[in-house]
Motif scaffolding. Structure first.
Motif, mmCIF file in Angstrom:
data_model
loop_
_atom_site.group_PDB
_atom_site.id
_atom_site.type_symbol
_atom_site.label_atom_id
_atom_site.label_comp_id
_atom_site.label_asym_id
_atom_site.label_seq_id
_atom_site.Cartn_x
_atom_site.Cartn_y
_atom_site.Cartn_z
ATOM 1 N N GLY A 1 0.823 -1.209 0.000
ATOM 2 C CA GLY A 1 0.000 0.000 0.000
ATOM 3 C C GLY A 1 0.851 1.251 0.000
ATOM 4 O O GLY A 1 0.574 2.216 -0.745
ATOM 5 N N GLY A 2 1.907 1.285 0.825
ATOM 6 C CA GLY A 2 2.807 2.432 0.821
ATOM 7 C C GLY A 2 3.512 2.595 -0.504
ATOM 8 O O GLY A 2 3.690 3.720 -0.996
ATOM 9 N N LEU A 3 3.912 1.474 -1.111
ATOM 10 C CA LEU A 3 4.567 1.506 -2.420
ATOM 11 C C LEU A 3 3.650 2.114 -3.477
ATOM 12 O O LEU A 3 4.063 2.989 -4.251
ATOM 13 N N ALA A 4 2.395 1.667 -3.505
ATOM 14 C CA ALA A 4 1.457 2.136 -4.528
ATOM 15 C C ALA A 4 1.107 3.611 -4.332
ATOM 16 O O ALA A 4 1.139 4.399 -5.287
ATOM 17 N N VAL A 5 0.778 3.990 -3.105
ATOM 18 C CA VAL A 5 0.394 5.384 -2.855
ATOM 19 C C VAL A 5 1.596 6.310 -3.026
ATOM 20 O O VAL A 5 1.468 7.432 -3.542
ATOM 21 N N GLY A 6 2.785 5.868 -2.610
ATOM 22 C CA GLY A 6 3.983 6.675 -2.814
ATOM 23 C C GLY A 6 4.260 6.908 -4.289
ATOM 24 O O GLY A 6 4.651 8.006 -4.694
ATOM 25 N N ALA A 7 4.049 5.875 -5.107
ATOM 26 C CA ALA A 7 4.244 6.020 -6.548
ATOM 27 C C ALA A 7 3.248 7.014 -7.137
ATOM 28 O O ALA A 7 3.608 7.858 -7.969
ATOM 29 N N LEU A 8 1.986 6.927 -6.715
ATOM 30 C CA LEU A 8 0.962 7.850 -7.226
ATOM 31 C C LEU A 8 1.265 9.295 -6.828
ATOM 32 O O LEU A 8 1.158 10.213 -7.644
ATOM 33 N N MET A 9 1.665 9.496 -5.577
ATOM 34 C CA MET A 9 1.986 10.848 -5.133
ATOM 35 C C MET A 9 3.221 11.376 -5.857
ATOM 36 O O MET A 9 3.288 12.567 -6.195
ATOM 37 N N ALA A 10 4.183 10.515 -6.099
ATOM 38 C CA ALA A 10 5.375 10.935 -6.835
ATOM 39 C C ALA A 10 5.032 11.332 -8.263
ATOM 40 O O ALA A 10 5.591 12.299 -8.802
ATOM 41 N N LEU A 11 4.119 10.600 -8.890
ATOM 42 C CA LEU A 11 3.675 10.970 -10.238
ATOM 43 C C LEU A 11 3.015 12.340 -10.246
ATOM 44 O O LEU A 11 3.235 13.144 -11.160
ATOM 45 N N VAL A 12 2.220 12.625 -9.228
ATOM 46 C CA VAL A 12 1.582 13.943 -9.113
ATOM 47 C C VAL A 12 2.639 15.045 -8.976
ATOM 48 O O VAL A 12 2.565 16.090 -9.638
ATOM 49 N N LEU A 13 3.632 14.812 -8.140
ATOM 50 C CA LEU A 13 4.669 15.821 -7.905
ATOM 51 C C LEU A 13 5.575 15.996 -9.118
ATOM 52 O O LEU A 13 5.992 17.116 -9.442
ATOM 53 N N ALA A 14 5.875 14.899 -9.802
ATOM 54 C CA ALA A 14 6.860 14.949 -10.879
ATOM 55 C C ALA A 14 6.289 15.447 -12.198
ATOM 56 O O ALA A 14 6.993 16.097 -12.983
ATOM 57 N N TYR A 15 5.021 15.172 -12.455
ATOM 58 C CA TYR A 15 4.456 15.483 -13.766
ATOM 59 C C TYR A 15 3.409 16.596 -13.714
ATOM 60 O O TYR A 15 2.625 16.737 -14.655
ATOM 61 N N ALA A 16 3.397 17.368 -12.660
ATOM 62 C CA ALA A 16 2.489 18.524 -12.596
ATOM 63 C C ALA A 16 2.897 19.541 -13.649
ATOM 64 O O ALA A 16 4.087 19.814 -13.819
ATOM 65 N N PRO A 17 1.935 20.126 -14.373
ATOM 66 C CA PRO A 17 2.278 21.129 -15.389
ATOM 67 C C PRO A 17 2.942 22.344 -14.751
ATOM 68 O O PRO A 17 2.560 22.780 -13.665
ATOM 69 N N ARG A 18 3.937 22.884 -15.406
ATOM 70 C CA ARG A 18 4.751 23.954 -14.828
ATOM 71 C C ARG A 18 3.945 25.207 -14.506
ATOM 72 O O ARG A 18 4.183 25.858 -13.486
ATOM 73 N N MET A 19 2.984 25.568 -15.349
ATOM 74 C CA MET A 19 2.264 26.831 -15.170
ATOM 75 C C MET A 19 1.426 26.829 -13.898
ATOM 76 O O MET A 19 1.323 27.832 -13.222
ATOM 77 N N ARG A 20 0.817 25.721 -13.561
ATOM 78 C CA ARG A 20 -0.016 25.639 -12.357
ATOM 79 C C ARG A 20 0.436 24.464 -11.496
ATOM 80 O O ARG A 20 -0.361 23.675 -11.016
ATOM 81 N N ARG A 21 1.711 24.401 -11.302
ATOM 82 C CA ARG A 21 2.305 23.237 -10.657
ATOM 83 C C ARG A 21 1.816 23.038 -9.226
ATOM 84 O O ARG A 21 1.370 21.954 -8.852
ATOM 85 N N THR A 22 1.891 24.081 -8.413
ATOM 86 C CA THR A 22 1.522 23.942 -7.007
ATOM 87 C C THR A 22 0.053 23.569 -6.849
ATOM 88 O O THR A 22 -0.291 22.685 -6.054
ATOM 89 N N ALA A 23 -0.825 24.225 -7.595
ATOM 90 C CA ALA A 23 -2.251 23.932 -7.503
ATOM 91 C C ALA A 23 -2.531 22.487 -7.922
ATOM 92 O O ALA A 23 -3.330 21.782 -7.291
ATOM 93 N N PHE A 24 -1.862 22.024 -8.969
ATOM 94 C CA PHE A 24 -2.050 20.649 -9.441
ATOM 95 C C PHE A 24 -1.556 19.660 -8.399
ATOM 96 O O PHE A 24 -2.207 18.640 -8.128
ATOM 97 N N GLN A 25 -0.413 19.944 -7.789
ATOM 98 C CA GLN A 25 0.144 19.038 -6.787
ATOM 99 C C GLN A 25 -0.735 18.966 -5.548
ATOM 100 O O GLN A 25 -0.957 17.889 -4.999
ATOM 101 N N VAL A 26 -1.236 20.108 -5.105
ATOM 102 C CA VAL A 26 -2.132 20.123 -3.942
ATOM 103 C C VAL A 26 -3.417 19.358 -4.245
ATOM 104 O O VAL A 26 -3.898 18.558 -3.429
ATOM 105 N N ALA A 27 -3.971 19.589 -5.425
ATOM 106 C CA ALA A 27 -5.207 18.900 -5.805
ATOM 107 C C ALA A 27 -4.981 17.391 -5.908
ATOM 108 O O ALA A 27 -5.821 16.590 -5.462
ATOM 109 N N GLY A 28 -3.848 16.987 -6.480
ATOM 110 C CA GLY A 28 -3.553 15.559 -6.582
ATOM 111 C C GLY A 28 -3.413 14.904 -5.220
ATOM 112 O O GLY A 28 -3.932 13.806 -4.987
#
Length: 313
Positions: A265-292
């Protein structure tokens, strides 16, 4: 012949030149000027600049106009110091000391599972470990399904013995500093907590309701997944990460006392959160990361509610 009389310095002479004075210290003559605003400045007011000297006001204005350094994923440069990683390790060690003190027995350090290398449970682990629903020896019913939701958070700071703690803290030290430097302190902390929570929710959902599970390994496995995702996003070599992750997965499935659900469970959720942090669009990065991150938390909450309804229904 007509004569004219007069004195030196009469109206026929030109203006008398004056020496510039410092704009902050009118009693000090100076020929140095600020390269930004062109005001005269004395040696006390000079501030070294890339070209020439600047006055204190221009230096302050320049500092305000310079944006603070950011990482590739929007985090602060303070993450290079590893303050969050060090704080998490210190917190885990402190909780381990309190756990041992609550037991008042050497079995809290070792003497339990893995041939006596692991520690036994303590009153503190009984209070804070993930537990679905069970009746204690004193007749009291407790567990997450009974409203003790705090267990889903406190469990990631509790350990069964010193060896359990040392293994997890070594992994946190190795992985945490790298990820914190790349993500920044706040994003790294969010990753750690959400991954740890995800592992504990998985343990609650997929483990027997009367079994205790605890340890930072739920968050650590999230960091394993995250460092793989982050390094791939940066285009760096991940060949050294895969074998370590595989070895840990082998231990997860072969050692009886390890929570398989918590680690996966930690592996899966950590991977999903990392994808949110790593691939957030640059223009609205913080908002996208918080929403994810918020979406992941809502999904975990939904799983907890469904499991609770199953246990108490």
């Amino acid at each position: 012949m007509t004569e004219r009389s007069g004195q030196a310095g009469d109206a026929t002479d030109g203006p008398v030149p004056t020496t510039p004075v410092c704009y902050r210290h009118p009693d000090r003559e100076t020929y140095v000027r600020c390269t930004r605003c062109d005001r005269p400045i004395c040696p006390e007011c000079m501030r070294d600049a890339s070209v020439g000297h600047q006055c204190p006001e221009c230096v302050s204005a320049g500092r305000r106009s310079v944006r603070p350094a950011r990482t590739a994923f929007g985090g602060g440069a303070a993450g290079r110091q590893g303050y969050v990683t060090k704080t998490l390790i210190a917190l885990n060690v402190l909780v381990m000391v309190l756990s041992i003190a609550s037991a008042r027995s050497g079995s809290a350090v070792a003497g339990g599972g893995l041939g006596g290398l692991m520690g036994d449970s303590t009153p503190l682990t009984d209070w804070g470990a993930v537990l679905g629903l069970a009746r204690f020896s004193d007749g009291i019913i407790g567990g997450v399904a009974d409203g003790q939701w705090y267990r889903l958070v406190t469990a990631m700071f509790l350990h069964f013995g010193l060896l359990h703690l040392l293994l997890n803290m070594w992994a946190l030290w190795v992985l945490g500093r790298t990820l914190e430097a790349v993500l920044g302190p706040l994003r790294f902390l969010a990753l750690y907590l959400i991954a740890g929570l995800g592992g504990n929710v998985a343990a609650y959902v997929f483990t027997e309701p009367n079994r205790f599970t605890a340890g930072a390994s739920t968050a650590i496995f999230g960091l394993f997944a995250a460092i793989f995702v982050i390094m791939r996003r940066l285009g760096r070599d991940t060949s050294a990460i895969v074998p370590v992750l595989v070895i840990n997965l082998v231990f997860t499935f072969t050692v009886p006392s390890i929570s398989v659900a918590g680690h996966l469970g930690g592996l899966a959720v950590g991977a999903l959160m990392a994808l949110v942090l790593a691939y957030a669009p640059r223009m609205r990065r913080t908002a996208f990361q918080v929403a994810g991150g918020a979406i992941l938390l809502v999904a975990l909450l939904g799983l907890v509610l469904v499991r609770t309804a199953t246990l108490v229904g």
